[in-house]
Motif scaffolding. Sequence first.
Motif, short mmCIF file in Angstrom:
data_model
loop_
_atom_site.label_atom_id
_atom_site.label_comp_id
_atom_site.label_asym_id
_atom_site.label_seq_id
_atom_site.Cartn_x
_atom_site.Cartn_y
_atom_site.Cartn_z
N ASN A 71 39.44 39.39 -14.23
CA ASN A 71 40.73 39.21 -13.59
C ASN A 71 40.41 38.99 -11.99
OD1 ASN A 71 43.24 40.23 -12.23
ND2 ASN A 71 43.80 41.12 -14.25
N LEU A 72 41.42 38.28 -11.44
CA LEU A 72 41.14 37.76 -10.04
C LEU A 72 42.44 38.09 -9.04
CD1 LEU A 72 39.37 34.25 -10.40
CD2 LEU A 72 38.34 36.68 -9.69
N GLY A 73 43.68 38.73 -10.10
CA GLY A 73 44.74 38.92 -9.15
C GLY A 73 45.63 37.82 -9.19
N ARG A 74 45.11 36.70 -9.03
CA ARG A 74 46.00 35.33 -9.30
C ARG A 74 45.20 34.11 -9.76
NH1 ARG A 74 45.42 33.34 -2.99
NH2 ARG A 74 43.53 34.24 -2.41
N THR A 75 45.98 33.13 -10.30
CA THR A 75 45.52 32.07 -11.08
C THR A 75 44.55 31.14 -10.18
OG1 THR A 75 47.22 32.22 -12.59
CG2 THR A 75 45.84 30.30 -12.86
N PRO A 76 43.28 30.67 -10.48
CA PRO A 76 42.48 29.66 -9.55
C PRO A 76 42.87 28.30 -10.02
CG PRO A 76 41.13 30.82 -11.39
CD PRO A 76 42.43 31.65 -11.40
N LYS A 77 42.38 27.50 -9.17
CA LYS A 77 42.45 26.22 -9.67
C LYS A 77 41.12 25.49 -10.22
CE LYS A 77 45.94 24.97 -6.06
NZ LYS A 77 46.13 24.23 -4.96
N ALA A 78 40.04 26.04 -9.89
CA ALA A 78 38.58 25.95 -10.33
C ALA A 78 37.87 27.29 -10.25
CB ALA A 78 38.04 24.80 -9.64
N VAL A 79 36.93 27.19 -11.09
CA VAL A 79 35.80 28.52 -11.17
C VAL A 79 34.50 27.76 -11.35
CG1 VAL A 79 35.19 30.43 -12.02
CG2 VAL A 79 37.67 29.83 -11.82
N LEU A 80 33.53 28.26 -10.63
CA LEU A 80 32.05 27.91 -10.74
C LEU A 80 31.45 29.21 -11.13
CD1 LEU A 80 29.65 25.95 -10.70
CD2 LEU A 80 29.46 26.63 -8.34
N VAL A 81 30.79 29.17 -12.29
CA VAL A 81 30.23 30.37 -12.93
C VAL A 81 28.57 29.96 -13.33
CG1 VAL A 81 29.85 32.08 -14.75
CG2 VAL A 81 32.26 31.40 -13.83
N MET A 82 27.66 30.98 -12.62
CA MET A 82 26.25 31.06 -13.32
C MET A 82 25.71 32.20 -13.09
SD MET A 82 24.24 29.25 -9.72
CE MET A 82 25.71 27.87 -9.77
N THR A 83 24.48 32.48 -14.02
CA THR A 83 23.88 33.81 -13.88
C THR A 83 23.29 33.75 -12.28
OG1 THR A 83 21.63 32.50 -14.49
CG2 THR A 83 23.30 33.53 -16.36
N ASN A 84 22.71 34.97 -11.95
CA ASN A 84 22.08 35.49 -10.68
C ASN A 84 20.91 34.89 -10.83
OD1 ASN A 84 21.10 37.15 -12.16
ND2 ASN A 84 21.19 38.82 -10.82
N ASP A 85 20.34 34.29 -11.51
CA ASP A 85 18.93 33.76 -11.40
C ASP A 85 19.06 32.15 -11.55
OD1 ASP A 85 19.61 33.28 -14.14
OD2 ASP A 85 17.60 34.27 -14.78
N GLY A 86 20.37 31.59 -11.18
CA GLY A 86 20.78 30.30 -11.12
C GLY A 86 20.82 29.47 -12.68
N LYS A 87 20.94 30.04 -13.71
CA LYS A 87 21.01 29.54 -15.05
C LYS A 87 22.65 28.98 -15.08
CE LYS A 87 19.13 32.29 -17.88
NZ LYS A 87 18.31 33.26 -17.21
N MET A 88 22.89 27.82 -15.71
CA MET A 88 24.22 27.37 -16.11
C MET A 88 23.98 26.75 -17.56
SD MET A 88 26.33 25.64 -12.91
CE MET A 88 25.30 24.61 -12.30
N TYR A 89 22.81 26.16 -17.89
CA TYR A 89 22.69 25.38 -18.91
C TYR A 89 21.03 25.34 -19.51
CZ TYR A 89 22.47 22.21 -22.89
OH TYR A 89 22.13 21.68 -24.30
N LEU A 90 20.64 25.95 -20.63
CA LEU A 90 19.38 25.75 -21.14
C LEU A 90 19.30 25.05 -22.27
CD1 LEU A 90 17.89 29.41 -20.46
CD2 LEU A 90 17.58 27.31 -18.95
N ALA A 91 18.55 23.97 -22.28
CA ALA A 91 18.48 22.82 -23.26
C ALA A 91 17.59 23.56 -24.49
CB ALA A 91 17.99 21.34 -22.92
N ASN A 92 16.43 24.23 -24.19
CA ASN A 92 15.63 24.91 -25.09
C ASN A 92 16.27 25.74 -25.93
OD1 ASN A 92 15.78 26.60 -23.05
ND2 ASN A 92 13.64 27.08 -23.41
#
Length: 247
Positions: free
Chosen positions: A168-189
Amino acid sequence: MDFSPNKLEQFSKKISSLRDQPNMQPNELKAYFDSSPEEVRQAHNSLCDALTTATTQSTAAANIGFSRTAGVPADTIQAAVENVQSQLTDAVLGNIPSGSVTNDKLAQDVRDHFTTIENSVSTEVQARQTADSNLQKQINTHTTQIAAKCEIACGSYTGDGTENRTINLGRTPKAVLVMTNDGKMYLANVQGTYGGLAVTGSPIIYQKPEQQAVAIVTNGFQVTMGGSYNCLLTNAKSYIYNYIAFF
């Protein structure tokens, strides 16, 4: 000087007062007939004397009426003459009475010069009004643009392993960028997605549209743990995720 004594209110001897057959001697009758013209003569001469005689106390002009004007506020001929004389004296000394110099009294070249100045001032006023109007429009435009500027909110959350979870952010965003705190967004393996960029109407998916890793929802965004072969990993238990939301 009062002209009342010079008035001839009536004749002392009226012909109409005589009998039809006057009982008078010829000389008496002639004197009777001459009495009215004589009275007129005497009254006329007396009036002439009154009009031409001036004393230190009064003059005939002081008793002759005068209709006031804007430039000469006097009620008698004498007062009007004295007022005009005073204005001429003041003009010679440079003390011109207020309002006495009208447009008609100015030379044509002076009037033309004043007209040019008046037209220039009018043009300047119109130009300033137009400039002020344009400036106000620009201010309104900038105000609207500033109000619509992009804002961001940064934060983090710890995954709890649930399948669907709303941050919950309290209002609706137009875009959101999410990643783990060690920089992962996608792991092919491991064939899984830990984050990415989701925008309005376009969530982060994995292989199929229904497998949404991050999706914008009302007042925030939704993250997921699950999917085919646990490929949706944006809410993995104990993982720490960082996000930037754009409004």
